[in-house]
Design a protein around this motif. Structure first.
Motif, PDB file in Angstrom:
ATOM      1  N   GLY A   5      12.271  -7.984   7.620  1.00  0.00           N
ATOM      2  CA  GLY A   5      12.660  -9.361   7.405  1.00  0.00           C
ATOM      3  C   GLY A   5      13.208  -9.611   6.012  1.00  0.00           C
ATOM      4  O   GLY A   5      13.560  -8.679   5.286  1.00  0.00           O
ATOM      5  N   ARG A   6      13.267 -10.882   5.628  1.00  0.00           N
ATOM      6  CA  ARG A   6      13.931 -11.276   4.383  1.00  0.00           C
ATOM      7  C   ARG A   6      12.985 -11.611   3.241  1.00  0.00           C
ATOM      8  O   ARG A   6      13.416 -11.823   2.116  1.00  0.00           O
ATOM      9  CB  ARG A   6      14.823 -12.495   4.640  1.00  0.00           C
ATOM     10  CG  ARG A   6      15.936 -12.252   5.651  1.00  0.00           C
ATOM     11  CD  ARG A   6      16.956 -11.269   5.134  1.00  0.00           C
ATOM     12  NE  ARG A   6      18.072 -11.083   6.064  1.00  0.00           N
ATOM     13  CZ  ARG A   6      19.084 -10.247   5.868  1.00  0.00           C
ATOM     14  NH1 ARG A   6      19.114  -9.516   4.764  1.00  0.00           N
ATOM     15  NH2 ARG A   6      20.036 -10.131   6.755  1.00  0.00           N
ATOM     16  N   ARG A   7      11.697 -11.720   3.519  1.00  0.00           N
ATOM     17  CA  ARG A   7      10.710 -11.970   2.455  1.00  0.00           C
ATOM     18  C   ARG A   7       9.696 -10.832   2.496  1.00  0.00           C
ATOM     19  O   ARG A   7       8.754 -10.863   3.289  1.00  0.00           O
ATOM     20  CB  ARG A   7      10.006 -13.313   2.658  1.00  0.00           C
ATOM     21  CG  ARG A   7      10.848 -14.521   2.332  1.00  0.00           C
ATOM     22  CD  ARG A   7       9.988 -15.778   2.331  1.00  0.00           C
ATOM     23  NE  ARG A   7      10.695 -16.921   1.769  1.00  0.00           N
ATOM     24  CZ  ARG A   7      10.122 -18.044   1.409  1.00  0.00           C
ATOM     25  NH1 ARG A   7       8.815 -18.193   1.522  1.00  0.00           N
ATOM     26  NH2 ARG A   7      10.839 -19.036   0.914  1.00  0.00           N
ATOM     27  N   VAL A   8       9.899  -9.869   1.640  1.00  0.00           N
ATOM     28  CA  VAL A   8       9.097  -8.643   1.669  1.00  0.00           C
ATOM     29  C   VAL A   8       8.239  -8.565   0.413  1.00  0.00           C
ATOM     30  O   VAL A   8       8.764  -8.654  -0.709  1.00  0.00           O
ATOM     31  CB  VAL A   8       9.997  -7.397   1.763  1.00  0.00           C
ATOM     32  CG1 VAL A   8       9.146  -6.122   1.789  1.00  0.00           C
ATOM     33  CG2 VAL A   8      10.890  -7.470   2.998  1.00  0.00           C
ATOM     34  N   VAL A   9       6.941  -8.424   0.587  1.00  0.00           N
ATOM     35  CA  VAL A   9       6.063  -8.273  -0.562  1.00  0.00           C
ATOM     36  C   VAL A   9       5.867  -6.788  -0.854  1.00  0.00           C
ATOM     37  O   VAL A   9       5.566  -5.997   0.040  1.00  0.00           O
ATOM     38  CB  VAL A   9       4.703  -8.982  -0.353  1.00  0.00           C
ATOM     39  CG1 VAL A   9       3.961  -8.449   0.853  1.00  0.00           C
ATOM     40  CG2 VAL A   9       3.839  -8.880  -1.606  1.00  0.00           C
ATOM     41  N   VAL A  10       6.110  -6.406  -2.103  1.00  0.00           N
ATOM     42  CA  VAL A  10       5.951  -5.026  -2.565  1.00  0.00           C
ATOM     43  C   VAL A  10       4.608  -4.936  -3.283  1.00  0.00           C
ATOM     44  O   VAL A  10       4.334  -5.720  -4.197  1.00  0.00           O
ATOM     45  CB  VAL A  10       7.102  -4.629  -3.514  1.00  0.00           C
ATOM     46  CG1 VAL A  10       6.947  -3.172  -3.944  1.00  0.00           C
ATOM     47  CG2 VAL A  10       8.451  -4.859  -2.841  1.00  0.00           C
ATOM     48  N   VAL A  11       3.783  -3.991  -2.867  1.00  0.00           N
ATOM     49  CA  VAL A  11       2.391  -3.924  -3.327  1.00  0.00           C
ATOM     50  C   VAL A  11       2.137  -2.634  -4.094  1.00  0.00           C
ATOM     51  O   VAL A  11       2.546  -1.545  -3.659  1.00  0.00           O
ATOM     52  CB  VAL A  11       1.427  -3.980  -2.121  1.00  0.00           C
ATOM     53  CG1 VAL A  11      -0.022  -4.013  -2.601  1.00  0.00           C
ATOM     54  CG2 VAL A  11       1.734  -5.173  -1.225  1.00  0.00           C
ATOM     55  N   ALA A  12       1.465  -2.726  -5.218  1.00  0.00           N
ATOM     56  CA  ALA A  12       0.996  -1.545  -5.953  1.00  0.00           C
ATOM     57  C   ALA A  12      -0.226  -1.933  -6.770  1.00  0.00           C
ATOM     58  O   ALA A  12      -0.315  -3.058  -7.271  1.00  0.00           O
ATOM     59  CB  ALA A  12       2.082  -0.988  -6.867  1.00  0.00           C
ATOM     60  N   PHE A  13      -1.159  -0.987  -6.906  1.00  0.00           N
ATOM     61  CA  PHE A  13      -2.389  -1.231  -7.665  1.00  0.00           C
ATOM     62  C   PHE A  13      -2.663  -0.070  -8.615  1.00  0.00           C
ATOM     63  O   PHE A  13      -2.424   1.088  -8.281  1.00  0.00           O
ATOM     64  CB  PHE A  13      -3.584  -1.391  -6.720  1.00  0.00           C
ATOM     65  CG  PHE A  13      -3.599  -2.679  -5.958  1.00  0.00           C
ATOM     66  CD1 PHE A  13      -4.200  -3.805  -6.499  1.00  0.00           C
ATOM     67  CD2 PHE A  13      -3.003  -2.767  -4.720  1.00  0.00           C
ATOM     68  CE1 PHE A  13      -4.209  -5.003  -5.811  1.00  0.00           C
ATOM     69  CE2 PHE A  13      -3.006  -3.962  -4.026  1.00  0.00           C
ATOM     70  CZ  PHE A  13      -3.606  -5.083  -4.571  1.00  0.00           C
ATOM     71  N   ASP A  14      -3.188  -0.405  -9.794  1.00  0.00           N
ATOM     72  CA  ASP A  14      -3.719   0.624 -10.679  1.00  0.00           C
ATOM     73  C   ASP A  14      -4.927   1.262 -10.010  1.00  0.00           C
ATOM     74  O   ASP A  14      -5.714   0.578  -9.361  1.00  0.00           O
ATOM     75  CB  ASP A  14      -4.181   0.009 -12.007  1.00  0.00           C
ATOM     76  CG  ASP A  14      -3.047  -0.617 -12.790  1.00  0.00           C
ATOM     77  OD1 ASP A  14      -1.888  -0.262 -12.541  1.00  0.00           O
ATOM     78  OD2 ASP A  14      -3.328  -1.478 -13.644  1.00  0.00           O
ATOM     79  N   GLY A  15      -5.087   2.573 -10.197  1.00  0.00           N
ATOM     80  CA  GLY A  15      -6.291   3.219  -9.685  1.00  0.00           C
ATOM     81  C   GLY A  15      -5.993   4.407  -8.803  1.00  0.00           C
ATOM     82  O   GLY A  15      -5.068   5.181  -9.057  1.00  0.00           O
ATOM     83  N   TRP A  16      -6.781   4.546  -7.756  1.00  0.00           N
ATOM     84  CA  TRP A  16      -6.753   5.725  -6.881  1.00  0.00           C
ATOM     85  C   TRP A  16      -5.385   5.976  -6.264  1.00  0.00           C
ATOM     86  O   TRP A  16      -5.007   7.106  -6.022  1.00  0.00           O
ATOM     87  CB  TRP A  16      -7.801   5.519  -5.785  1.00  0.00           C
ATOM     88  CG  TRP A  16      -8.094   6.712  -4.933  1.00  0.00           C
ATOM     89  CD1 TRP A  16      -8.927   7.747  -5.227  1.00  0.00           C
ATOM     90  CD2 TRP A  16      -7.596   6.975  -3.616  1.00  0.00           C
ATOM     91  NE1 TRP A  16      -8.979   8.640  -4.179  1.00  0.00           N
ATOM     92  CE2 TRP A  16      -8.167   8.186  -3.177  1.00  0.00           C
ATOM     93  CE3 TRP A  16      -6.710   6.286  -2.764  1.00  0.00           C
ATOM     94  CZ2 TRP A  16      -7.888   8.744  -1.926  1.00  0.00           C
ATOM     95  CZ3 TRP A  16      -6.437   6.842  -1.525  1.00  0.00           C
ATOM     96  CH2 TRP A  16      -7.023   8.059  -1.115  1.00  0.00           C
ATOM     97  N   ASN A  17      -4.630   4.881  -6.021  1.00  0.00           N
ATOM     98  CA  ASN A  17      -3.341   4.984  -5.336  1.00  0.00           C
ATOM     99  C   ASN A  17      -2.173   5.243  -6.286  1.00  0.00           C
ATOM    100  O   ASN A  17      -1.028   5.164  -5.856  1.00  0.00           O
ATOM    101  CB  ASN A  17      -3.033   3.664  -4.595  1.00  0.00           C
ATOM    102  CG  ASN A  17      -4.187   3.152  -3.767  1.00  0.00           C
ATOM    103  OD1 ASN A  17      -4.370   3.549  -2.631  1.00  0.00           O
ATOM    104  ND2 ASN A  17      -4.959   2.238  -4.335  1.00  0.00           N
ATOM    105  N   ASP A  18      -2.420   5.545  -7.561  1.00  0.00           N
ATOM    106  CA  ASP A  18      -1.381   5.415  -8.584  1.00  0.00           C
ATOM    107  C   ASP A  18      -1.300   6.628  -9.512  1.00  0.00           C
ATOM    108  O   ASP A  18      -1.324   6.484 -10.728  1.00  0.00           O
ATOM    109  CB  ASP A  18      -1.663   4.136  -9.396  1.00  0.00           C
ATOM    110  CG  ASP A  18      -0.495   3.713 -10.261  1.00  0.00           C
ATOM    111  OD1 ASP A  18       0.657   3.968  -9.890  1.00  0.00           O
ATOM    112  OD2 ASP A  18      -0.748   3.115 -11.329  1.00  0.00           O
ATOM    113  N   ALA A  19      -1.177   7.819  -8.943  1.00  0.00           N
ATOM    114  CA  ALA A  19      -1.063   9.031  -9.755  1.00  0.00           C
ATOM    115  C   ALA A  19       0.178   8.953 -10.648  1.00  0.00           C
ATOM    116  O   ALA A  19       1.260   8.562 -10.207  1.00  0.00           O
ATOM    117  CB  ALA A  19      -0.972  10.258  -8.853  1.00  0.00           C
TER     118      ALA A  19
END
Length: 290
Positions: A5-19
């Motif tokens: 769609g046209r409104r897309v939220v991009v997600v990122a977090f510091d921590g385990w998911n962020d090598a």
């Protein structure tokens, strides 16, 4: 764009998911290069362990001492652009109450008519820094997989907050995809990893159709790679190890190689607990869940 769609939220977090800080740096760059305003932040008292993620004290522009608390915040663009709009969700991976945490953000996303979600992650992997960064693109949403030509992971085991948010989004009718960059595990001393950040942003643009800024990432990536080359030049064992990884990667990239190679590497990473293993024979590497 069909699919997300046209409104897309991009997600990122510091921590385990962020090598290598690759995912969080990608969202930070999007925010710095665009114009955003906060929509919603969680109450830090509910979700963060301050002994694990401590508040930070600093001096503001007027000379006052200010304590900054861990946060997770949804941002929306303040300007209207043609095509896909990228919203941002960034912060620190929560320490507790993940289901409630996800519910809070999904409720806000529904209220704001968010149409899709892309989670960015990065993992330590047995890959060479001298080759293009591998990106695993996946989704549990069948329609998205068909529309965007991405894969479905068969992994079973421990997950991070990205998986929890993705599942909550799909359950609420917001199709979710994920992008994972493979960061060479022997470069822990060369963080951040701009080459991995650049690869994530390139794939994000492909997936969403949005115009994604890169700033100076190409120049920073070349400098990052050169710094590792220089370090390896003084270490015969590391040089040989990198050559082994290059041979393996070139085999994967050959026409005869299976198209599932990147997906298999992603699942091997998760099964060993998010990056645990030797940097090279006989040495430990940093755990990306720091």
């Amino acid at each position: 764009m069909e699919g997300l769609g046209r409104r897309v939220v991009v997600v990122a977090f510091d921590g385990w998911n962020d090598a290598g800080e690759a995912a969080s740096a990608a969202v930070s760059l999007l925010r710095e290069q665009g114009s955003y305003e906060p929509v919603f932040s969680v109450d830090p008292e509910l979700y963060f362990d301050y002994q694990y993620t401590r508040p930070q004290i600093s001096t503001d522009g007027e000379g006052a001492r200010v304590i900054r608390w861990p946060e997770a915040t949804l941002y929306r663009p303040t300007t209207t652009a043609r095509g896909t709009q990228l919203w941002l969700l960034a912060g620190v991976e929560p320490a507790r109450a993940w289901q409630a945490f996800a519910t809070e953000f999904i409720d806000v996303a529904l209220r704001e008519d968010i149409t899709g979600m892309v989670a960015l992650g990065s993992m330590m992997s047995d890959v060479p820094h001298t080759r293009p960064i591998s990106i695993f693109s996946g989704s549990d949403n069948e329609q998205l997989r068909t529309t965007l030509d991405i894969e479905r992971s068969s992994y079973e085991g421990p997950v991070g907050i990205l998986s929890v948010l993705g599942a909550a989004a799909d359950a609420a009718g917001i199709p979710a995809a994920s992008l994972w960059a493979s960061v060479p595990h022997y470069v822990a001393g060369h963080t951040p990893s701009p080459k991995a950040t650049l690869a994530l942003l390139d794939r994000l643009e492909d997936l969403t159709g949005a115009q994604v800024p890169r700033a100076q990432l190409a120049t920073e990536s070349a400098a990052w790679e050169a710094s590792i080359d220089a370090a390896a030049a003084d270490d015969e064992e590391m040089t040989e190890y990198i050559r082994q990884l290059e041979r393996t990667r070139d085999t994967w990239d050959s026409p005869e190689a299976s198209g599932d190679a990147i997906a298999q590497e992603f699942e091997r990473y998760l099964r060993r607990g998010g990056g645990e293993g030797p940097t090279k024979p006989g040495r430990d590497r940093d755990d990306p869940r720091r």
